[in-house]
Design a protein around this motif. Structure first.
Motif, PDB file in Angstrom:
ATOM      1  N   GLY A  26     -55.684  53.678 -14.482  1.00  0.00           N
ATOM      2  CA  GLY A  26     -56.043  53.508 -13.085  1.00  0.00           C
ATOM      3  C   GLY A  26     -57.203  52.542 -12.924  1.00  0.00           C
ATOM      4  O   GLY A  26     -57.614  51.884 -13.866  1.00  0.00           O
ATOM      5  N   GLY A  27     -57.720  52.474 -11.720  1.00  0.00           N
ATOM      6  CA  GLY A  27     -58.791  51.533 -11.431  1.00  0.00           C
ATOM      7  C   GLY A  27     -60.156  52.054 -11.810  1.00  0.00           C
ATOM      8  O   GLY A  27     -60.660  52.981 -11.188  1.00  0.00           O
ATOM      9  N   TYR A  28     -60.744  51.479 -12.838  1.00  0.00           N
ATOM     10  CA  TYR A  28     -62.095  51.867 -13.219  1.00  0.00           C
ATOM     11  C   TYR A  28     -62.870  50.640 -13.686  1.00  0.00           C
ATOM     12  O   TYR A  28     -62.283  49.633 -14.080  1.00  0.00           O
ATOM     13  N   LEU A  29     -64.189  50.754 -13.596  1.00  0.00           N
ATOM     14  CA  LEU A  29     -65.054  49.692 -14.083  1.00  0.00           C
ATOM     15  C   LEU A  29     -65.569  49.994 -15.484  1.00  0.00           C
ATOM     16  O   LEU A  29     -65.727  49.092 -16.302  1.00  0.00           O
ATOM     17  N   ARG A  30     -65.837  51.273 -15.727  1.00  0.00           N
ATOM     18  CA  ARG A  30     -66.410  51.646 -17.010  1.00  0.00           C
ATOM     19  C   ARG A  30     -66.096  53.106 -17.303  1.00  0.00           C
ATOM     20  O   ARG A  30     -66.062  53.930 -16.401  1.00  0.00           O
ATOM     21  N   ILE A  31     -65.852  53.413 -18.563  1.00  0.00           N
ATOM     22  CA  ILE A  31     -65.653  54.787 -19.030  1.00  0.00           C
ATOM     23  C   ILE A  31     -66.823  55.166 -19.921  1.00  0.00           C
ATOM     24  O   ILE A  31     -67.157  54.431 -20.846  1.00  0.00           O
ATOM     25  N   ILE A 100     -66.880  55.187 -13.951  1.00  0.00           N
ATOM     26  CA  ILE A 100     -67.375  54.440 -12.797  1.00  0.00           C
ATOM     27  C   ILE A 100     -66.194  53.678 -12.192  1.00  0.00           C
ATOM     28  O   ILE A 100     -65.484  52.973 -12.913  1.00  0.00           O
ATOM     29  N   THR A 101     -66.005  53.836 -10.888  1.00  0.00           N
ATOM     30  CA  THR A 101     -64.884  53.182 -10.216  1.00  0.00           C
ATOM     31  C   THR A 101     -65.397  52.091  -9.279  1.00  0.00           C
ATOM     32  O   THR A 101     -66.566  52.107  -8.876  1.00  0.00           O
ATOM     33  N   PRO A 102     -64.522  51.159  -8.899  1.00  0.00           N
ATOM     34  CA  PRO A 102     -64.933  50.086  -7.976  1.00  0.00           C
ATOM     35  C   PRO A 102     -65.405  50.618  -6.625  1.00  0.00           C
ATOM     36  O   PRO A 102     -66.225  49.976  -5.965  1.00  0.00           O
ATOM     37  N   ARG A 103     -64.911  51.783  -6.214  1.00  0.00           N
ATOM     38  CA  ARG A 103     -65.288  52.318  -4.904  1.00  0.00           C
ATOM     39  C   ARG A 103     -66.732  52.797  -4.885  1.00  0.00           C
ATOM     40  O   ARG A 103     -67.340  52.886  -3.822  1.00  0.00           O
ATOM     41  N   ALA A 104     -67.274  53.105  -6.033  1.00  0.00           N
ATOM     42  CA  ALA A 104     -68.674  53.573  -6.123  1.00  0.00           C
ATOM     43  C   ALA A 104     -69.292  53.006  -7.389  1.00  0.00           C
ATOM     44  O   ALA A 104     -69.456  53.718  -8.387  1.00  0.00           O
TER      45      ALA A 104
END
Length: 122
Positions: A26-31, A100-104
């Motif tokens: 799914g859409g994520y910036l960082r795990i 961390i997701t793009p929405r926050a």
């Protein structure tokens, strides 16, 4: 939408082995940190093992020396190698990830998988 998908559970005899896997999609910036927890009906969910994004690991005393958590270089997939399984290891195993997701972009959020059943029985 971030999802965690576990696989690898099943039925095994005492003393046997299983390997669980968990992939974040799914859409994520960082795990960040990821881990495995388990739950038996009527009991609280308990930590089994966890791994940081720099690959530091921690285990519950009940599984030390028998279970090994590891992480792919891409950081989106973790594994739990379970050796010398005991009837007491029977539980639903859940994967957890801090993402961390793009929405926050500045906020770590906790995500859980649906779980995979591990049964240890002769």
């Amino acid at each position: 939408q971030v999802q965690l998908v576990e696989s690898g559970g099943g039925l095994v005899q005492p003393g046997g082995s299983l390997t669980l896997s968990c992939k974040v999609s799914g859409g994520y910036l960082r795990i960040g940190d990821m881990g495995w927890y388990r739950q038996v009906p009527g009991n609280q969910r308990e930590l089994v093992a966890q791994i940081t994004d720099s690959d530091d690991t921690d285990y519950s005393d009940s599984v030390k020396g028998r279970f090994t958590i590891s992480r792919m270089n891409a950081k989106d997939t973790i594994f739990l190698r379970m050796n010398n399984l005991e009837p007491e290891d029977r539980a639903v195993y859940h994967c957890r990830a801090m993402v961390i997701t793009p929405r926050a972009p500045g906020l770590w959020r906790e995500y859980w998988g649906q779980g995979t059943q591990v049964t240890v029985s002769s």
